[in-house]
Design a protein around this motif. Structure first.
Motif, PDB file in Angstrom:
ATOM      1  N   ASN A  60       6.270  -5.578   5.115  1.00  0.00           N
ATOM      2  CA  ASN A  60       7.683  -5.949   4.916  1.00  0.00           C
ATOM      3  C   ASN A  60       7.922  -7.460   4.849  1.00  0.00           C
ATOM      4  O   ASN A  60       8.816  -7.998   5.500  1.00  0.00           O
ATOM      5  CB  ASN A  60       8.527  -5.322   6.038  1.00  0.00           C
ATOM      6  CG  ASN A  60      10.023  -5.370   5.716  1.00  0.00           C
ATOM      7  OD1 ASN A  60      10.395  -5.630   4.578  1.00  0.00           O
ATOM      8  ND2 ASN A  60      10.835  -5.132   6.720  1.00  0.00           N
ATOM      9  N   CYS A  61       7.141  -8.142   4.053  1.00  0.00           N
ATOM     10  CA  CYS A  61       7.290  -9.595   3.969  1.00  0.00           C
ATOM     11  C   CYS A  61       8.637 -10.021   3.400  1.00  0.00           C
ATOM     12  O   CYS A  61       9.079 -11.154   3.610  1.00  0.00           O
ATOM     13  CB  CYS A  61       6.160 -10.192   3.142  1.00  0.00           C
ATOM     14  SG  CYS A  61       4.569  -9.970   3.966  1.00  0.00           S
ATOM     15  N   ALA A  62       9.314  -9.163   2.659  1.00  0.00           N
ATOM     16  CA  ALA A  62      10.622  -9.539   2.102  1.00  0.00           C
ATOM     17  C   ALA A  62      11.758  -9.249   3.089  1.00  0.00           C
ATOM     18  O   ALA A  62      12.926  -9.437   2.764  1.00  0.00           O
ATOM     19  CB  ALA A  62      10.878  -8.804   0.787  1.00  0.00           C
ATOM     20  N   PHE A 117      -0.488  -9.856  -6.734  1.00  0.00           N
ATOM     21  CA  PHE A 117      -1.312 -10.836  -6.045  1.00  0.00           C
ATOM     22  C   PHE A 117      -1.732 -10.404  -4.645  1.00  0.00           C
ATOM     23  O   PHE A 117      -2.770 -10.820  -4.152  1.00  0.00           O
ATOM     24  CB  PHE A 117      -0.567 -12.186  -5.956  1.00  0.00           C
ATOM     25  CG  PHE A 117      -0.444 -12.874  -7.285  1.00  0.00           C
ATOM     26  CD1 PHE A 117      -1.453 -13.724  -7.743  1.00  0.00           C
ATOM     27  CD2 PHE A 117       0.663 -12.683  -8.102  1.00  0.00           C
ATOM     28  CE1 PHE A 117      -1.354 -14.358  -8.974  1.00  0.00           C
ATOM     29  CE2 PHE A 117       0.774 -13.308  -9.335  1.00  0.00           C
ATOM     30  CZ  PHE A 117      -0.237 -14.152  -9.779  1.00  0.00           C
ATOM     31  N   CYS A 118      -0.930  -9.618  -3.997  1.00  0.00           N
ATOM     32  CA  CYS A 118      -1.188  -9.337  -2.589  1.00  0.00           C
ATOM     33  C   CYS A 118      -2.249  -8.252  -2.419  1.00  0.00           C
ATOM     34  O   CYS A 118      -2.234  -7.238  -3.113  1.00  0.00           O
ATOM     35  CB  CYS A 118       0.090  -8.902  -1.905  1.00  0.00           C
ATOM     36  SG  CYS A 118      -0.199  -8.486  -0.179  1.00  0.00           S
ATOM     37  N   ARG A 119      -3.124  -8.452  -1.451  1.00  0.00           N
ATOM     38  CA  ARG A 119      -4.191  -7.458  -1.288  1.00  0.00           C
ATOM     39  C   ARG A 119      -3.700  -6.181  -0.641  1.00  0.00           C
ATOM     40  O   ARG A 119      -4.370  -5.169  -0.640  1.00  0.00           O
ATOM     41  CB  ARG A 119      -5.351  -8.064  -0.511  1.00  0.00           C
ATOM     42  CG  ARG A 119      -5.035  -8.440   0.921  1.00  0.00           C
ATOM     43  CD  ARG A 119      -6.050  -9.445   1.449  1.00  0.00           C
ATOM     44  NE  ARG A 119      -5.438 -10.237   2.495  1.00  0.00           N
ATOM     45  CZ  ARG A 119      -5.772 -10.126   3.785  1.00  0.00           C
ATOM     46  NH1 ARG A 119      -6.725  -9.311   4.180  1.00  0.00           N
ATOM     47  NH2 ARG A 119      -5.156 -10.865   4.671  1.00  0.00           N
ATOM     48  N   PHE A 120      -2.504  -6.205  -0.051  1.00  0.00           N
ATOM     49  CA  PHE A 120      -1.989  -4.993   0.582  1.00  0.00           C
ATOM     50  C   PHE A 120      -1.014  -4.210  -0.310  1.00  0.00           C
ATOM     51  O   PHE A 120      -0.720  -3.073  -0.044  1.00  0.00           O
ATOM     52  CB  PHE A 120      -1.255  -5.333   1.881  1.00  0.00           C
ATOM     53  CG  PHE A 120      -2.150  -5.988   2.904  1.00  0.00           C
ATOM     54  CD1 PHE A 120      -3.187  -5.266   3.501  1.00  0.00           C
ATOM     55  CD2 PHE A 120      -1.967  -7.316   3.256  1.00  0.00           C
ATOM     56  CE1 PHE A 120      -4.012  -5.863   4.440  1.00  0.00           C
ATOM     57  CE2 PHE A 120      -2.785  -7.920   4.197  1.00  0.00           C
ATOM     58  CZ  PHE A 120      -3.820  -7.211   4.795  1.00  0.00           C
ATOM     59  N   GLY A 121      -0.502  -4.859  -1.297  1.00  0.00           N
ATOM     60  CA  GLY A 121       0.600  -4.286  -2.074  1.00  0.00           C
ATOM     61  C   GLY A 121       0.303  -2.912  -2.622  1.00  0.00           C
ATOM     62  O   GLY A 121      -0.797  -2.641  -3.106  1.00  0.00           O
ATOM     63  N   THR A 122       1.301  -2.001  -2.511  1.00  0.00           N
ATOM     64  CA  THR A 122       1.121  -0.657  -3.039  1.00  0.00           C
ATOM     65  C   THR A 122       1.846  -0.489  -4.375  1.00  0.00           C
ATOM     66  O   THR A 122       1.548   0.414  -5.138  1.00  0.00           O
ATOM     67  CB  THR A 122       1.701   0.377  -2.072  1.00  0.00           C
ATOM     68  OG1 THR A 122       3.095   0.132  -1.958  1.00  0.00           O
ATOM     69  CG2 THR A 122       1.030   0.288  -0.711  1.00  0.00           C
ATOM     70  N   THR A 150      12.241 -10.565  -2.773  1.00  0.00           N
ATOM     71  CA  THR A 150      11.045  -9.750  -3.000  1.00  0.00           C
ATOM     72  C   THR A 150       9.826 -10.398  -2.338  1.00  0.00           C
ATOM     73  O   THR A 150       9.810 -11.589  -2.046  1.00  0.00           O
ATOM     74  CB  THR A 150      10.719  -9.654  -4.511  1.00  0.00           C
ATOM     75  OG1 THR A 150      10.494 -10.980  -5.006  1.00  0.00           O
ATOM     76  CG2 THR A 150      11.855  -9.021  -5.279  1.00  0.00           C
ATOM     77  N   CYS A 151       8.826  -9.572  -2.155  1.00  0.00           N
ATOM     78  CA  CYS A 151       7.527 -10.132  -1.771  1.00  0.00           C
ATOM     79  C   CYS A 151       6.668 -10.122  -3.027  1.00  0.00           C
ATOM     80  O   CYS A 151       7.125  -9.724  -4.089  1.00  0.00           O
ATOM     81  CB  CYS A 151       6.903  -9.289  -0.666  1.00  0.00           C
ATOM     82  SG  CYS A 151       6.278  -7.722  -1.274  1.00  0.00           S
ATOM     83  N   VAL A 152       5.377 -10.524  -2.911  1.00  0.00           N
ATOM     84  CA  VAL A 152       4.605 -10.649  -4.152  1.00  0.00           C
ATOM     85  C   VAL A 152       4.082  -9.323  -4.688  1.00  0.00           C
ATOM     86  O   VAL A 152       3.859  -9.170  -5.883  1.00  0.00           O
ATOM     87  CB  VAL A 152       3.440 -11.654  -4.013  1.00  0.00           C
ATOM     88  CG1 VAL A 152       3.995 -13.049  -3.812  1.00  0.00           C
ATOM     89  CG2 VAL A 152       2.527 -11.278  -2.870  1.00  0.00           C
ATOM     90  N   SER A 164      10.095  -4.864  -0.447  1.00  0.00           N
ATOM     91  CA  SER A 164       8.774  -5.230   0.073  1.00  0.00           C
ATOM     92  C   SER A 164       7.724  -4.302  -0.500  1.00  0.00           C
ATOM     93  O   SER A 164       7.979  -3.108  -0.704  1.00  0.00           O
ATOM     94  CB  SER A 164       8.748  -5.133   1.607  1.00  0.00           C
ATOM     95  OG  SER A 164       9.518  -6.176   2.158  1.00  0.00           O
ATOM     96  N   GLY A 165       6.534  -4.874  -0.696  1.00  0.00           N
ATOM     97  CA  GLY A 165       5.481  -4.119  -1.363  1.00  0.00           C
ATOM     98  C   GLY A 165       4.690  -3.185  -0.460  1.00  0.00           C
ATOM     99  O   GLY A 165       3.945  -2.337  -0.937  1.00  0.00           O
ATOM    100  N   CYS A 166       4.825  -3.333   0.852  1.00  0.00           N
ATOM    101  CA  CYS A 166       4.167  -2.416   1.773  1.00  0.00           C
ATOM    102  C   CYS A 166       4.877  -2.533   3.115  1.00  0.00           C
ATOM    103  O   CYS A 166       5.714  -3.404   3.290  1.00  0.00           O
ATOM    104  CB  CYS A 166       2.670  -2.735   1.891  1.00  0.00           C
ATOM    105  SG  CYS A 166       2.317  -4.089   3.039  1.00  0.00           S
ATOM    106  N   PRO A 167       4.537  -1.690   4.072  1.00  0.00           N
ATOM    107  CA  PRO A 167       5.278  -1.707   5.345  1.00  0.00           C
ATOM    108  C   PRO A 167       5.141  -3.015   6.118  1.00  0.00           C
ATOM    109  O   PRO A 167       5.838  -3.217   7.113  1.00  0.00           O
ATOM    110  CB  PRO A 167       4.678  -0.527   6.116  1.00  0.00           C
ATOM    111  CG  PRO A 167       4.180   0.409   5.066  1.00  0.00           C
ATOM    112  CD  PRO A 167       3.664  -0.477   3.986  1.00  0.00           C
TER     113      PRO A 167
HETATM  114  S1  SF4 Z   1       5.122  -6.724   2.077  1.00  0.00           S
HETATM  115 FE1  SF4 Z   1       3.048  -5.953   1.834  1.00  0.00          FE
HETATM  116  S2  SF4 Z   1       2.767  -6.151  -0.375  1.00  0.00           S
HETATM  117 FE2  SF4 Z   1       4.460  -7.461   0.090  1.00  0.00          FE
HETATM  118  S3  SF4 Z   1       3.564  -9.417   0.414  1.00  0.00           S
HETATM  119 FE3  SF4 Z   1       3.749  -8.479   2.422  1.00  0.00          FE
HETATM  120  S4  SF4 Z   1       1.820  -7.542   2.740  1.00  0.00           S
HETATM  121 FE4  SF4 Z   1       1.916  -7.984   0.572  1.00  0.00          FE
END
Ligand code: SF4
Ligand SMILES: Cc1cc2nc3c(=O)[nH]c(=O)nc-3n(C[C@H](O)[C@H](O)[C@H](O)COP(=O)(O)OP(=O)(O)OC[C@H]3O[C@@H](n4cnc5c(N)ncnc54)[C@H](O)[C@@H]3O)c2cc1C
Ligand code: FES
Lengths: 809, 111
Positions: free
Chosen positions: A680-682, A642-647, A636-638, A675-678
């Motif tokens: 795609n950190c995960a 915590f992440c400013r981009f996360g949806t 997973t990503c955060v 991943s929490g947004c495109p």
């Molecule tokens: S995938 Fe998006 S939400 Fe997840 S950590 Fe990366 S930037 Fe943040």
């Protein structure tokens, strides 16, 4: 001059001996015959037909009191001999002594009774004589219950006999399959299936703990806690030579009374024969060699030279409808080879054991007609090299003809039936092929041949090969392994359509060509059975690859790597502390963070595994299945926390998915990413299943990989809620579990079945609901921590013995 | 010196499984087949030292867990295309106990 002969025991061996003696040397001996049973001689083998009601006692008598009287024998029936005085040459019967010039001990054997609690209760019998048989007959009225302990020849005859009289019978057998000394697991399975068809319940791997009851038997309790009600318990766990008299008299006794080739014991005036003797280290439990002994002893007593030479023996099971024959030595061993033949449709199994150029053993089930022919080859020790190819087909093929496998099919007339399920004959198939059907699928479609159970696929292909000649390219999909001609797909289909629920069942009914499979098919079969029959099938540890068997990854030096589960990659200080403590305690040489966000402890010794697991269990951690063909990690990503981009809460969803899916076995490893947004950190788009959260919901994509092949996932569905994500993914995983072949990762399977088809399945509400329900059901059984189970039994992980000290002494 | 050493009960080894005996010359793997025959081999695959005791036992063969070489447990010979052999040790079962011939190991010790 008449001399005095005393015989102890009026059994099958002494009966035959006296017959020969009176023929050869009439009037030479004055015979007194003792028998503990209150009767003369009967054919003990035939007690089974008496038990089942096929014969009466009168029909099996061989020598009655009248016969003995006519020969001038003094009969002391119903009187046991209690002692032998060798110095005075006197035999003491319960009702008085008799002198002898020569003595014959023919006391047979005593059934072995396991001294379980309750073994002396009324209603516990052995299976040895007419009294036992009558007790069983009496207890076998319809509706009564009986338990037979022991699934060997005798136990099964007892069970079948009582069942034939209407009793409800359960057989408890310690070993993994019936008659394990005569049969391999596959043949044992056939036998079990036939007996179960007669309503006999079979419980293998059952260890009896106690016989329960107050005034008489009421039930049998097993170690695993199962109880079976029983109005009667028959113990048929083995026999041992009845040597007490000989022992007391100081004769030489090993396991049986020791005799030489003339059947003479260590006292020249005393002879012995039958099941009570040991000759050249060998005991006897079947009548054929006893009859030979009888001949030799009669000759010896008549003063003619003769010597006993034990011959191979053959066994048949006398249960009507269960055709079983076994002869010779059929264990596996150095330099021995097997020829196995299975005809699943007809329930036939044959196995020949060769040593060099000789046949040394044969087991047959279902069709035993050729038994005597094989037995003859075993006895004569004939060189079978020339016949080897066709040997298993019996005398009909002897001489080496029929070498071309197609010849047999070519010889079939057009009306010969090829597909039994659908009643398709050879002519119909030939017509279809001549009409243009060039592939197996086309033939199946047109004629239905091999479309049901599929066991005739090979035959259909042979008909195609004959008809098309070179134009026929055999099925491009290769067989599962060298043990079978079936493909993985066929095996999966047949397991379901034929309801096969054990590995031996699959091997028998699908015609496996080896005795115990191989390292490639056994793990696959184990997986298929787990996936298809979660409730009924029991995992076979020995069919698992080392990593899964030991729940840790084996390393090149034989140590293991241990990975505790870390849900969604999140951990706590307490868990980290427990990990650090374990590292110190077990001197773990390396701690590494894995690509899937878990902590790997490398270099753990096998014998430390149970202890380290137990430590982690106590700290609340379970196995990470980092070794499994199953769910491994959800990366997973955060996400929004915590992440400013996360949806969306990608971490929370990852944890939720991992808790839903962990513990499930799959055809190959399964890794997820969320991943929490495109951004795609995960790295969710190179996983088997990836979820990318977007403002409007969740994009689920599948069939990625980052191993030998690198693949980007392809979109499966986009959904709006977390609940739907969980539903779609569990349905998709279950579809994969049910359909894919072993070791195929999701991307390979999707390549084969097509993404559109898979999407249709999980998108259709009814199909999806069914898949989810089957997945849930399987998880109720398999979502357990394997570490907990094995940590409780640490002994099995250490060496069984340490000889280093002994050698130093 | 006694040659046969009682190392364990047959039941201590699962059918189609193996257990290990430590000796001064390294571990010996003792295998039990589905039909209760017992074989003893050095627990080191001649290929790259894999622990044969952790392989899958089928018939009287075992497949090494590291790279899938298959050995005939009776002779110790690698099967199929692979060549090589692993040392075998005399072992037998009597009265439910497994007896291992220890002379071979001891001899190797003095050699
Ligand atoms: S995938 Fe998006 S939400 Fe997840 S950590 Fe990366 S930037 Fe943040
Ligand atoms: C139910 C059943 C089915 C069988 N089926 C088969 C088969 O299919 N094929 C096959 O080959 N074999 C079969 N057997 C085995 C076969 O019956 C025996 O191998 C054979 O009967 C042994 O003969 P025997 O003369 O040594 O002993 P027995 O026939 O057992 O006779 C010994 C006699 O000695 C008597 N006795 C013992 N001690 C004393 C004493 N102190 N004083 C006086 N008398 C004493 C006993 O009461 C007994 O009557 C079967 C056995 C049983 C019980
Ligand atoms: S170490 Fe055994 S096969 Fe490579």
């Amino acid at each position: 001059m008449t001399r005095k002969l005393v015989v102890i025991g009026a059994g099958m061996a002494s009966g035959r001996m006296l017959e020969h003696l009176f023929d050869q040397a009439p009037g030479q001996w004055d015979v007194t015959l003792f028998n503990a049973e209150p009767r003369g001689n009967y054919n003990r083998l035939m007690l089974s037909p008496v038990l089942s009601g096929d014969k009466t006692y009168d029909q099996i008598v061989t020598h009655d009191t009248d016969w003995y009287l006519a020969q001038g024998v003094t009969c002391r029936f119903g009187e046991a001999v209690v002692g032998i005085d060798r110095g005075a040459r006197i035999v003491h019967g319960a009702r008085g002594p008799v002198e002898y010039d020569a003595l014959v001990i023919a006391t047979g054997s005593a059934p072995f009774i396991i001294p379980l609690p309750g073994h002396k209760l009324p209603g516990v019998v052995a299976y040895r004589d007419l009294e036992d048989t009558n007790a069983m007959i009496e207890a076998s009225r319809p509706g009564a219950t009986a338990v037979v302990i022991g699934g060997g020849l005798l136990g099964l005859e007892a069970a079948a006999g009582m069942a034939a009289r209407g009793a409800e019978v359960t057989v408890i057998h310690l070993m993994g399959h019936l008659m394990e000394r005569q049969l391999d697991p596959a043949a044992g399975y056939l036998l079990q299936r036939d007996l179960e068809k007669r309503g006999i319940r079979i419980h293998c791997k059952g260890a009896t703990k106690a016989i329960l009851g107050t005034d008489r038997v009421e039930a049998v309790l097993l170690e695993d806690g199962t109880t079976y009600p029983a109005d009667l318990v028959c113990m048929a766990v083995g026999i041992r030579p009845e040597t007490r008299l000989a022992n007391d008299a100081g004769l030489e006794v090993a396991r049986g009374i020791t005799v030489d080739d003339q059947m003479r014991t260590s006292d020249p005036a005393i002879f012995a024969l039958g099941e009570c003797v040991e000759h050249d280290g060998q005991l006897f439990g079947l009548v054929a060699p006893l009859y030979d002994q009888a001949k030799v002893l009669a000759a010896t007593l008549a003063g003619t030279p003769a010597a006993f030479m034990p011959l191979q023996t053959a066994t048949k099971l006398k249960v009507t409808g269960c055709d079983l024959f076994s002869a010779g030595d059929f264990a596996e061993g150095p330099g021995r080879e097997d020829i196995v033949f299975r005809d699943p449709g007809r329930g036939i199994y044959k196995r020949l054991i060769l040593e060099g150029d000789r046949l040394i053993g044969a087991v047959m089930y279902g069709d035993t007609a050729d038994g005597p022919w094989f037995f003859d080859k075993i006895r004569s020790g004939a060189d079978i090299t020339a016949d080897r190819d066709t040997l298993i087909f019996g005398p009909a093929f002897a001489g080496g003809a029929q070498a071309d496998p197609l010849a047999a099919v070519a010889a079939l007339p057009p009306e010969a039936e090829i597909c039994g399920c659908n009643g398709v004959c050879k002519g119909t198939i030939v017509t279809a092929i001549q009409g243009g059907a060039a592939t197996l699928d086309a033939v199946r479609g047109l004629t239905k041949a091999s479309a049901s159970c599929g066991t005739c696929t090979g035959l259909v292909e042979q008909v195609m090969a004959l008809t098309l000649g070179d134009g026929f390219a055999a099925n491009a999909n290769p067989p599962m392994c060298k043990c079978t001609d079936h493909t993985h797909e066929d095996v999966r289909r047949l397991i379901k359509s034929m309801g096969l629920k054990t590995i031996p069942a699959v091997m028998q009914d699908l015609g496996w060509k080896t005795v115990g499979g191989c390292a490639s098919c056994r793990p696959a079969l184990n997986y298929y059975l787990i996936a298809d029959w979660p409730l009924e099938y029991r995992d076979d540890r020995q069919s698992r690859f080392v990593n899964e068997r030991n729940h840790a990854n084996i390393q090149k030096d034989g140590t293991y790597s241990v990975v505790p589960r870390m849900w969604g990659g999140v951990t706590t200080s307490a868990e980290l502390r427990a990990i650090a403590d374990a590292v110190d305690r077990y001197a773990v040489p390396m701690i590494k963070v894995t690509g899937g966000q878990r902590i790997d402890l490398l270099g753990v010794r096998k014998e430390d595994l149970p202890a380290i697991w137990s430590d982690f269990n106590q700290a609340g951690m379970v196995s990470g299945h980092a070794y499994a063909k199953g769910l491994r990690t959800v990366k997973t990503c955060v996400g929004t926390d915590f992440c400013r981009f996360g949806t969306q809460d990608s971490t929370g969803l990852g944890i939720r998915l991992e808790k839903l899916l962990w513990g499930s076995w799959t055809p190959a490893k399964v890794k997820l990413g969320v991943s929490g947004c495109p951004r795609n950190c995960a790295e969710a788009t190179c996983k088997d299943i990836g979820v990318v959260c977007v403002d409007s919901g969740f994009q689920i994509s599948v069939a990625g990989a980052a191993g030998m092949d690198v693949r980007e996932t392809v979109p499966l569905l986009t959904v709006e809620t977390e609940d739907e994500v969980c539903d779609v993914i569990s349905a998709f995983v279950q579809l994969y579990r049910e359909q894919a072949r072993y070791l195929h990762r999701i991307y390979k399977w999707v390549d084969k079945v097509g993404l559109d088809w898979a999407r249709e399945q999980v998108a259709d509400p009814a199909t999806r609901a069914g898949l989810i329900e089957r997945f849930r059901l399987s998880q109720t059984i398999y979502q357990t921590d394997p570490w907990a189970e094995h940590a409780a039994r640490p002994d099995e992980w250490a060496p069984v013995a340490d000889l280093r000290l002994r050698a130093a002494e | 010196m006694s040659q046969l050493i009682d190392i364990a009960a047959l039941e201590d080894i699962p059918p189609q499984g193996a257990r290990v005996v430590r000796t001064p010359q390294g571990c010996v793997a003792v295998f039990r087949t589905a039909d209760d025959r017992v074989f003893a081999l050095d627990d080191r695959c001649p290929h790259k030292g894999g622990p044969l005791s952790e392989g899958i036992v089928h018939g009287t063969s075992v497949t090494c867990p590291l790279h899938n070489w298959v050995f005939d447990m009776a002779t110790g010979q690698a099967q199929g295309a692979d060549s090589g052999a692993v040392a075998t040790h005399a072992v037998r079962v009597e009265g439910g106990r497994i007896l291992l011939n220890h002379t071979v190991l001891a001899q190797r010790n003095t050699a």
